[in-house]
Design a protein around this motif. Structure first.
Motif, mmCIF file in Angstrom:
data_model
loop_
_atom_site.group_PDB
_atom_site.id
_atom_site.type_symbol
_atom_site.label_atom_id
_atom_site.label_comp_id
_atom_site.label_asym_id
_atom_site.label_seq_id
_atom_site.Cartn_x
_atom_site.Cartn_y
_atom_site.Cartn_z
ATOM 1 N N LEU A 60 0.849 -1.186 0.000
ATOM 2 C CA LEU A 60 0.000 0.000 0.000
ATOM 3 C C LEU A 60 0.885 1.235 0.000
ATOM 4 N N ASN A 61 0.580 2.184 -0.844
ATOM 5 C CA ASN A 61 1.321 3.443 -0.876
ATOM 6 C C ASN A 61 0.557 4.466 -0.039
ATOM 7 N N LEU A 62 1.063 4.752 1.156
ATOM 8 C CA LEU A 62 0.360 5.625 2.097
ATOM 9 C C LEU A 62 1.287 6.738 2.581
ATOM 10 N N PRO A 63 1.456 7.796 1.796
ATOM 11 C CA PRO A 63 2.342 8.896 2.209
ATOM 12 C C PRO A 63 1.866 9.609 3.469
ATOM 13 N N GLU A 64 0.588 9.454 3.828
ATOM 14 C CA GLU A 64 0.057 10.138 5.014
ATOM 15 C C GLU A 64 0.760 9.681 6.297
ATOM 16 N N ILE A 65 1.291 8.460 6.296
ATOM 17 C CA ILE A 65 1.870 7.955 7.543
ATOM 18 C C ILE A 65 3.374 7.729 7.430
ATOM 19 N N ALA A 66 4.005 8.346 6.443
ATOM 20 C CA ALA A 66 5.461 8.233 6.309
ATOM 21 C C ALA A 66 6.143 8.852 7.532
ATOM 22 N N GLY A 67 7.123 8.147 8.070
ATOM 23 C CA GLY A 67 7.867 8.660 9.209
ATOM 24 C C GLY A 67 7.143 8.573 10.538
ATOM 25 N N THR A 68 6.103 7.740 10.616
ATOM 26 C CA THR A 68 5.359 7.592 11.871
ATOM 27 C C THR A 68 5.560 6.196 12.446
ATOM 28 N N ASN A 69 5.125 6.026 13.680
ATOM 29 C CA ASN A 69 5.193 4.730 14.358
ATOM 30 C C ASN A 69 3.786 4.288 14.741
ATOM 31 N N VAL A 70 3.545 2.982 14.656
ATOM 32 C CA VAL A 70 2.238 2.459 15.033
ATOM 33 C C VAL A 70 2.210 2.218 16.535
ATOM 34 N N CYS A 71 1.065 2.518 17.165
ATOM 35 C CA CYS A 71 0.918 2.382 18.620
ATOM 36 C C CYS A 71 -0.102 1.332 19.021
ATOM 37 N N CYS A 72 -1.138 1.178 18.207
ATOM 38 C CA CYS A 72 -2.231 0.292 18.598
ATOM 39 C C CYS A 72 -3.118 0.038 17.383
ATOM 40 N N SER A 73 -3.925 -1.024 17.448
ATOM 41 C CA SER A 73 -4.829 -1.368 16.355
ATOM 42 C C SER A 73 -6.126 -1.925 16.922
ATOM 43 N N LYS A 74 -7.241 -1.523 16.316
ATOM 44 C CA LYS A 74 -8.539 -2.053 16.746
ATOM 45 C C LYS A 74 -9.602 -1.715 15.711
ATOM 46 N N ASP A 75 -10.444 -2.690 15.403
ATOM 47 C CA ASP A 75 -11.586 -2.482 14.507
ATOM 48 C C ASP A 75 -11.188 -1.898 13.153
ATOM 49 N N GLY A 76 -10.013 -2.273 12.657
ATOM 50 C CA GLY A 76 -9.574 -1.798 11.348
ATOM 51 C C GLY A 76 -8.901 -0.436 11.376
ATOM 52 N N TRP A 77 -8.774 0.167 12.557
ATOM 53 C CA TRP A 77 -8.135 1.482 12.700
ATOM 54 C C TRP A 77 -6.777 1.336 13.376
ATOM 55 N N LEU A 78 -5.862 2.216 12.991
ATOM 56 C CA LEU A 78 -4.534 2.260 13.593
ATOM 57 C C LEU A 78 -4.383 3.567 14.367
ATOM 58 N N LEU A 79 -3.760 3.473 15.534
ATOM 59 C CA LEU A 79 -3.396 4.683 16.271
ATOM 60 C C LEU A 79 -1.910 4.909 15.999
ATOM 61 N N MET A 80 -1.598 6.028 15.360
ATOM 62 C CA MET A 80 -0.238 6.312 14.923
ATOM 63 C C MET A 80 0.360 7.463 15.736
ATOM 64 N N ARG A 81 1.703 7.485 15.784
ATOM 65 C CA ARG A 81 2.412 8.527 16.521
ATOM 66 C C ARG A 81 3.537 9.083 15.657
ATOM 67 N N ARG A 82 3.615 10.381 15.578
ATOM 68 C CA ARG A 82 4.718 10.995 14.854
ATOM 69 C C ARG A 82 5.965 11.000 15.737
#
Length: 375
Positions: A93-115
Protein backbone atom coordinates in the motif's frame (compact mmCIF):
# COMPACT_ATOMS: atom_id res chain seq x y z
CA UNK A 1 -73.07 -29.37 19.51
CA UNK A 2 -73.13 -26.13 17.57
CA UNK A 3 -71.61 -25.79 14.14
CA UNK A 4 -68.91 -23.51 15.59
CA UNK A 5 -67.93 -26.06 18.27
CA UNK A 6 -67.83 -28.84 15.72
CA UNK A 7 -65.54 -26.73 13.48
CA UNK A 8 -63.13 -26.12 16.38
CA UNK A 9 -63.10 -29.82 17.19
CA UNK A 10 -62.33 -30.76 13.59
CA UNK A 11 -59.53 -28.18 13.36
CA UNK A 12 -57.96 -29.32 16.66
CA UNK A 13 -58.14 -32.97 15.64
CA UNK A 14 -56.50 -32.18 12.30
CA UNK A 15 -53.71 -30.26 14.05
CA UNK A 16 -53.10 -33.11 16.48
CA UNK A 17 -53.11 -35.61 13.64
CA UNK A 18 -50.68 -33.52 11.58
CA UNK A 19 -48.34 -32.88 14.50
CA UNK A 20 -47.65 -36.61 14.78
CA UNK A 21 -45.73 -36.47 11.50
CA UNK A 22 -43.74 -33.25 12.02
CA UNK A 23 -39.94 -33.53 12.24
CA UNK A 24 -37.02 -31.12 12.58
CA UNK A 25 -36.89 -31.06 8.80
CA UNK A 26 -40.32 -29.44 8.74
CA UNK A 27 -39.15 -26.26 10.47
CA UNK A 28 -39.38 -23.41 7.91
CA UNK A 29 -36.04 -22.73 6.19
CA UNK A 30 -36.12 -19.04 7.11
CA UNK A 31 -36.53 -19.85 10.79
CA UNK A 32 -33.79 -22.48 10.61
CA UNK A 33 -31.34 -20.04 9.05
CA UNK A 34 -32.17 -17.43 11.68
CA UNK A 35 -31.41 -19.96 14.44
CA UNK A 36 -28.22 -21.19 12.76
CA UNK A 37 -26.89 -17.64 12.42
CA UNK A 38 -26.57 -17.45 16.22
CA UNK A 39 -24.42 -20.58 16.47
CA UNK A 40 -20.64 -20.57 16.78
CA UNK A 41 -18.65 -22.09 13.93
CA UNK A 42 -18.13 -25.33 15.88
CA UNK A 43 -21.82 -25.66 16.87
CA UNK A 44 -22.83 -24.91 13.28
CA UNK A 45 -20.76 -27.88 12.10
CA UNK A 46 -22.43 -30.12 14.68
CA UNK A 47 -25.91 -28.92 13.71
CA UNK A 48 -25.17 -29.81 10.08
CA UNK A 49 -25.18 -33.50 11.01
CA UNK A 50 -28.82 -33.54 12.17
CA UNK A 51 -30.46 -33.75 8.74
CA UNK A 52 -30.26 -32.42 5.18
CA UNK A 53 -32.50 -29.44 5.93
CA UNK A 54 -30.36 -28.38 8.89
CA UNK A 55 -27.18 -28.85 6.87
CA UNK A 56 -28.52 -26.64 4.07
CA UNK A 57 -29.53 -23.90 6.54
CA UNK A 58 -26.22 -24.06 8.43
CA UNK A 59 -24.11 -23.84 5.27
CA UNK A 60 -26.21 -20.92 4.02
CA UNK A 61 -25.36 -18.71 7.01
CA UNK A 62 -22.07 -20.18 8.20
CA UNK A 63 -19.22 -17.69 8.21
CA UNK A 64 -15.89 -18.68 9.70
CA UNK A 65 -14.57 -15.95 11.97
CA UNK A 66 -12.25 -13.70 9.99
CA UNK A 67 -8.66 -13.75 11.12
CA UNK A 68 -6.52 -10.60 11.28
CA UNK A 69 -3.70 -9.75 8.87
CA UNK A 70 -0.28 -8.30 9.55
CA UNK A 71 0.42 -4.69 8.63
CA UNK A 72 4.12 -3.70 8.62
CA UNK A 73 5.73 -0.28 8.40
CA UNK A 74 9.26 -0.09 6.93
CA UNK A 75 11.69 2.34 8.54
CA UNK A 76 11.91 4.40 5.36
CA UNK A 77 9.53 5.35 2.57
CA UNK A 78 5.77 5.54 2.46
CA UNK A 79 5.01 1.94 1.45
CA UNK A 80 3.14 -0.29 3.89
CA UNK A 81 3.02 -4.07 3.63
CA UNK A 82 -0.19 -6.01 4.22
CA UNK A 83 0.26 -9.75 4.75
CA UNK A 84 -2.33 -12.55 4.79
CA UNK A 85 -0.89 -15.18 7.18
CA UNK A 86 -3.01 -18.05 5.88
CA UNK A 87 -2.89 -17.49 2.14
CA UNK A 88 0.70 -16.19 2.44
CA UNK A 89 0.02 -13.28 0.14
CA UNK A 90 1.54 -9.84 0.47
CA UNK A 91 0.13 -6.55 -0.77
CA UNK A 92 1.86 -3.19 -0.92
CA UNK A 93 0.00 0.00 0.00
CA UNK A 94 1.32 3.44 -0.88
CA UNK A 95 0.36 5.63 2.10
CA UNK A 96 2.34 8.90 2.21
CA UNK A 97 0.06 10.14 5.01
CA UNK A 98 1.87 7.96 7.54
CA UNK A 99 5.46 8.23 6.31
CA UNK A 100 7.87 8.66 9.21
CA UNK A 101 5.36 7.59 11.87
CA UNK A 102 5.19 4.73 14.36
CA UNK A 103 2.24 2.46 15.03
CA UNK A 104 0.92 2.38 18.62
CA UNK A 105 -2.23 0.29 18.60
CA UNK A 106 -4.83 -1.37 16.35
CA UNK A 107 -8.54 -2.05 16.75
CA UNK A 108 -11.59 -2.48 14.51
CA UNK A 109 -9.57 -1.80 11.35
CA UNK A 110 -8.14 1.48 12.70
CA UNK A 111 -4.53 2.26 13.59
CA UNK A 112 -3.40 4.68 16.27
CA UNK A 113 -0.24 6.31 14.92
CA UNK A 114 2.41 8.53 16.52
CA UNK A 115 4.72 10.99 14.85
CA UNK A 116 8.36 11.21 15.86
CA UNK A 117 7.57 14.14 18.15
CA UNK A 118 5.74 11.66 20.45
CA UNK A 119 3.04 14.23 21.29
CA UNK A 120 1.29 14.11 17.88
CA UNK A 121 -1.17 11.22 17.67
CA UNK A 122 -3.78 10.44 15.05
CA UNK A 123 -6.13 7.65 13.97
CA UNK A 124 -5.70 6.24 10.49
CA UNK A 125 -7.70 3.74 8.47
CA UNK A 126 -5.40 2.24 5.80
CA UNK A 127 -8.35 1.01 3.75
CA UNK A 128 -10.35 4.24 3.55
CA UNK A 129 -7.31 6.51 4.17
CA UNK A 130 -9.36 8.49 6.65
CA UNK A 131 -7.22 10.41 9.18
CA UNK A 132 -8.48 11.77 12.50
CA UNK A 133 -6.11 13.92 14.57
CA UNK A 134 -5.99 13.93 18.36
CA UNK A 135 -4.98 16.82 20.64
CA UNK A 136 -1.29 16.87 21.58
CA UNK A 137 -0.47 14.41 24.35
CA UNK A 138 2.12 16.18 26.49
CA UNK A 139 2.66 13.17 28.76
CA UNK A 140 5.04 10.51 27.44
CA UNK A 141 3.70 6.98 27.73
CA UNK A 142 4.80 3.35 27.67
CA UNK A 143 1.47 1.79 26.72
CA UNK A 144 -1.60 3.12 24.93
CA UNK A 145 -4.90 1.67 23.73
CA UNK A 146 -8.35 2.75 22.58
CA UNK A 147 -11.75 1.26 23.32
CA UNK A 148 -13.38 1.30 19.88
CA UNK A 149 -13.18 2.81 16.43
CA UNK A 150 -13.03 6.63 16.46
CA UNK A 151 -16.16 6.62 14.31
CA UNK A 152 -18.15 4.64 16.91
CA UNK A 153 -19.10 7.67 18.99
CA UNK A 154 -17.84 6.07 22.22
CA UNK A 155 -14.09 6.00 21.65
CA UNK A 156 -11.80 6.48 24.64
CA UNK A 157 -8.00 6.56 24.43
CA UNK A 158 -5.90 5.78 27.51
CA UNK A 159 -2.12 6.21 27.78
CA UNK A 160 -0.19 4.75 30.70
CA UNK A 161 3.23 5.60 32.13
CA UNK A 162 4.56 4.09 35.34
CA UNK A 163 6.12 6.98 37.31
CA UNK A 164 7.73 4.78 39.94
CA UNK A 165 6.97 1.39 41.44
CA UNK A 166 4.17 2.73 43.63
CA UNK A 167 2.62 5.23 41.20
CA UNK A 168 1.41 5.45 37.60
CA UNK A 169 0.36 8.37 35.43
CA UNK A 170 -2.64 7.94 33.13
CA UNK A 171 -3.79 10.28 30.35
CA UNK A 172 -7.37 9.99 29.06
CA UNK A 173 -8.87 11.38 25.88
CA UNK A 174 -12.60 11.09 25.17
CA UNK A 175 -13.97 11.43 21.66
CA UNK A 176 -14.62 15.10 20.87
CA UNK A 177 -12.53 16.44 23.76
CA UNK A 178 -10.13 19.31 23.04
CA UNK A 179 -7.44 18.07 25.41
CA UNK A 180 -6.17 15.10 27.39
CA UNK A 181 -6.87 14.68 31.09
CA UNK A 182 -3.80 13.50 33.03
CA UNK A 183 -3.94 11.98 36.51
CA UNK A 184 -1.51 10.21 38.81
CA UNK A 185 -2.59 7.15 40.78
CA UNK A 186 -0.99 5.29 43.66
CA UNK A 187 -0.46 1.56 43.19
CA UNK A 188 0.05 0.15 46.69
CA UNK A 189 1.00 -3.30 45.35
CA UNK A 190 3.68 -1.82 43.12
CA UNK A 191 3.88 -1.93 39.33
CA UNK A 192 7.01 -2.74 37.32
CA UNK A 193 7.78 0.34 35.18
CA UNK A 194 10.10 -1.56 32.83
CA UNK A 195 8.41 -4.86 31.97
CA UNK A 196 4.68 -5.11 31.48
CA UNK A 197 2.14 -6.24 28.92
CA UNK A 198 0.29 -4.27 26.29
CA UNK A 199 -2.64 -2.17 27.46
CA UNK A 200 -5.87 -4.10 26.83
CA UNK A 201 -9.47 -2.86 26.65
CA UNK A 202 -12.12 -5.36 27.79
CA UNK A 203 -15.25 -5.33 29.96
CA UNK A 204 -15.32 -1.49 29.91
CA UNK A 205 -11.88 -1.41 31.58
CA UNK A 206 -8.26 -1.03 30.52
CA UNK A 207 -5.92 -3.76 31.83
CA UNK A 208 -2.15 -4.14 32.07
CA UNK A 209 -0.12 -6.99 33.62
CA UNK A 210 3.43 -6.58 34.89
CA UNK A 211 6.41 -8.89 35.34
CA UNK A 212 5.86 -9.18 39.08
CA UNK A 213 2.34 -10.59 38.80
CA UNK A 214 0.29 -7.40 39.28
CA UNK A 215 -2.83 -6.84 37.18
CA UNK A 216 -3.75 -3.16 36.91
CA UNK A 217 -7.33 -2.27 36.00
CA UNK A 218 -8.47 1.23 35.05
CA UNK A 219 -12.14 2.24 34.79
CA UNK A 220 -12.39 5.32 32.50
CA UNK A 221 -16.01 5.94 33.49
CA UNK A 222 -15.21 6.46 37.18
CA UNK A 223 -11.52 7.28 36.66
CA UNK A 224 -10.43 4.74 39.26
CA UNK A 225 -7.55 2.26 39.39
CA UNK A 226 -7.55 -1.19 40.98
CA UNK A 227 -4.59 -3.57 41.39
CA UNK A 228 -4.53 -7.30 42.13
CA UNK A 229 -1.40 -9.31 42.82
CA UNK A 230 -0.48 -12.96 42.27
CA UNK A 231 2.87 -13.50 44.01
CA UNK A 232 3.06 -17.08 42.78
CA UNK A 233 2.52 -15.96 39.21
CA UNK A 234 5.59 -13.91 38.46
CA UNK A 235 7.10 -14.47 35.02
CA UNK A 236 8.32 -18.11 35.03
CA UNK A 237 11.20 -17.27 32.69
CA UNK A 238 12.91 -15.12 35.36
CA UNK A 239 14.21 -17.95 37.51
CA UNK A 240 16.63 -19.74 35.21
CA UNK A 241 20.02 -18.46 34.04
CA UNK A 242 19.51 -20.33 30.76
CA UNK A 243 16.94 -17.71 29.77
CA UNK A 244 18.84 -14.71 31.10
CA UNK A 245 19.96 -13.32 27.72
CA UNK A 246 16.71 -14.03 25.83
CA UNK A 247 14.02 -11.40 25.18
CA UNK A 248 10.97 -11.90 27.42
CA UNK A 249 7.55 -10.54 26.54
CA UNK A 250 4.15 -10.38 28.23
CA UNK A 251 0.89 -10.32 26.28
CA UNK A 252 -2.62 -9.70 27.57
CA UNK A 253 -5.60 -10.69 25.39
CA UNK A 254 -9.31 -11.32 25.80
CA UNK A 255 -11.95 -13.56 24.29
CA UNK A 256 -15.58 -12.68 24.98
CA UNK A 257 -14.63 -10.82 28.15
CA UNK A 258 -12.33 -13.52 29.54
CA UNK A 259 -8.69 -12.54 30.10
CA UNK A 260 -5.74 -14.57 28.82
CA UNK A 261 -2.10 -13.98 29.74
CA UNK A 262 0.87 -15.19 27.68
CA UNK A 263 4.63 -15.20 28.28
CA UNK A 264 7.24 -15.75 25.56
CA UNK A 265 11.00 -16.14 25.88
CA UNK A 266 13.02 -16.57 22.69
CA UNK A 267 12.37 -20.01 21.16
CA UNK A 268 10.77 -21.38 24.32
CA UNK A 269 7.20 -22.64 24.28
CA UNK A 270 4.68 -19.82 24.84
CA UNK A 271 3.09 -20.11 28.28
CA UNK A 272 -0.63 -19.26 28.26
CA UNK A 273 -2.89 -18.70 31.28
CA UNK A 274 -6.58 -17.98 31.65
CA UNK A 275 -8.10 -15.95 34.48
CA UNK A 276 -10.75 -18.15 36.11
CA UNK A 277 -12.44 -17.09 39.36
CA UNK A 278 -9.57 -14.80 40.36
CA UNK A 279 -6.99 -17.50 39.63
CA UNK A 280 -4.67 -17.82 36.63
CA UNK A 281 -4.91 -21.37 35.28
CA UNK A 282 -2.21 -22.56 32.88
CA UNK A 283 -3.33 -23.85 29.49
CA UNK A 284 -0.89 -26.62 28.71
CA UNK A 285 -2.73 -28.54 26.00
CA UNK A 286 -4.60 -27.98 22.77
CA UNK A 287 -7.77 -29.38 24.33
CA UNK A 288 -7.67 -26.67 27.00
CA UNK A 289 -7.42 -23.96 24.33
CA UNK A 290 -10.64 -25.28 22.81
CA UNK A 291 -10.07 -23.89 19.34
CA UNK A 292 -8.67 -20.53 20.46
CA UNK A 293 -6.11 -18.72 18.30
CA UNK A 294 -3.98 -15.91 19.73
CA UNK A 295 -2.57 -13.28 17.37
CA UNK A 296 0.14 -11.68 19.47
CA UNK A 297 1.90 -8.35 19.03
CA UNK A 298 3.69 -5.99 21.39
CA UNK A 299 1.08 -3.23 21.24
CA UNK A 300 -2.26 -4.98 20.79
CA UNK A 301 -3.13 -8.64 20.47
CA UNK A 302 -6.21 -10.38 19.08
CA UNK A 303 -8.01 -13.70 19.60
CA UNK A 304 -10.32 -15.75 17.40
CA UNK A 305 -12.17 -19.04 17.94
CA UNK A 306 -12.52 -22.00 15.58
CA UNK A 307 -10.75 -20.48 12.58
CA UNK A 308 -10.05 -23.44 10.24
CA UNK A 309 -6.36 -24.45 10.04
CA UNK A 310 -5.47 -21.88 12.72
CA UNK A 311 -7.05 -23.53 15.77
CA UNK A 312 -5.00 -23.94 18.99
CA UNK A 313 -2.13 -21.77 17.80
CA UNK A 314 -0.30 -18.59 18.63
CA UNK A 315 0.60 -16.43 15.63
CA UNK A 316 3.29 -13.76 15.70
CA UNK A 317 3.59 -10.88 13.19
CA UNK A 318 7.05 -11.99 12.03
CA UNK A 319 7.01 -13.40 8.51
CA UNK A 320 9.21 -14.02 5.49
CA UNK A 321 11.62 -16.36 7.28
CA UNK A 322 10.50 -19.42 5.34
CA UNK A 323 8.28 -19.31 2.30
CA UNK A 324 6.63 -16.10 3.48
CA UNK A 325 4.90 -17.74 6.41
CA UNK A 326 4.12 -16.15 9.75
CA UNK A 327 5.89 -17.59 12.76
CA UNK A 328 3.40 -19.62 14.79
CA UNK A 329 3.35 -22.11 17.65
CA UNK A 330 1.00 -25.10 17.47
CA UNK A 331 -0.25 -26.56 20.74
CA UNK A 332 -1.51 -29.58 18.78
CA UNK A 333 1.98 -30.39 17.49
CA UNK A 334 3.92 -28.85 20.37
CA UNK A 335 6.34 -26.92 18.15
CA UNK A 336 7.02 -23.74 16.23
CA UNK A 337 6.46 -23.26 12.51
CA UNK A 338 8.98 -22.87 10.96
CA UNK A 339 10.75 -25.26 13.30
CA UNK A 340 13.56 -22.81 14.16
CA UNK A 341 11.91 -19.39 13.96
CA UNK A 342 14.77 -17.51 15.62
CA UNK A 343 18.52 -17.84 15.88
CA UNK A 344 19.99 -18.07 19.37
CA UNK A 345 22.34 -15.26 20.43
CA UNK A 346 26.05 -15.93 20.07
CA UNK A 347 26.78 -14.86 23.65
CA UNK A 348 24.91 -13.93 26.79
CA UNK A 349 24.17 -10.39 25.62
CA UNK A 350 23.78 -11.21 21.92
CA UNK A 351 20.81 -9.76 20.09
CA UNK A 352 18.05 -12.11 18.97
CA UNK A 353 15.35 -11.28 16.40
CA UNK A 354 11.94 -10.51 17.86
CA UNK A 355 8.88 -12.68 17.30
CA UNK A 356 6.98 -9.38 17.30
CA UNK A 357 8.82 -6.65 15.36
CA UNK A 358 8.15 -3.16 16.69
CA UNK A 359 6.66 -1.92 13.42
CA UNK A 360 4.34 -4.87 12.77
CA UNK A 361 0.84 -5.25 14.17
CA UNK A 362 -2.39 -7.19 13.52
CA UNK A 363 -5.30 -5.48 11.81
CA UNK A 364 -8.77 -6.45 10.60
CA UNK A 365 -8.55 -7.88 7.05
CA UNK A 366 -9.55 -5.70 4.08
CA UNK A 367 -12.69 -6.30 2.07
CA UNK A 368 -12.60 -8.19 -1.22
CA UNK A 369 -13.52 -4.95 -3.00
CA UNK A 370 -10.45 -3.26 -1.56
CA UNK A 371 -8.18 -6.11 -2.62
CA UNK A 372 -9.65 -6.13 -6.13
CA UNK A 373 -8.65 -2.47 -6.37
CA UNK A 374 -5.03 -3.41 -5.67
CA UNK A 375 -4.84 -5.85 -8.56
Amino acid sequence: MTTFDQLNKDVNNNELESSKFLTFADVPSGLLEAIMSYLSYKDSIRASAVCKAWRKAAVAVRVAEKYPWVVSFPKRGDSVYLFDPLERKMYTLNLPEIAGTNVCCSKDGWLLMRRSSFVDLFFFNPYTRELISLPKCELSFQAIAFSSAPTSGTCVVVALRPVRRDAIAISIWNLGACEWVAKEFTCSLGFDPYMHSNLLYANDHFYCFDLGGVLLSFDPASSTVNCESWDEHRCPYLHNDEWLGLPKRIYLVEQRGELFLMYTCGNERPMVYKLVSSKWEEISSAAALNGLTIFASLYSSETRVDVPVMRNRVYFPRYGLHNNQCVSYSFDQGRFYPRKPLLKPINLWGMQPELCPLQSIWIEPPSKTFLDGLM
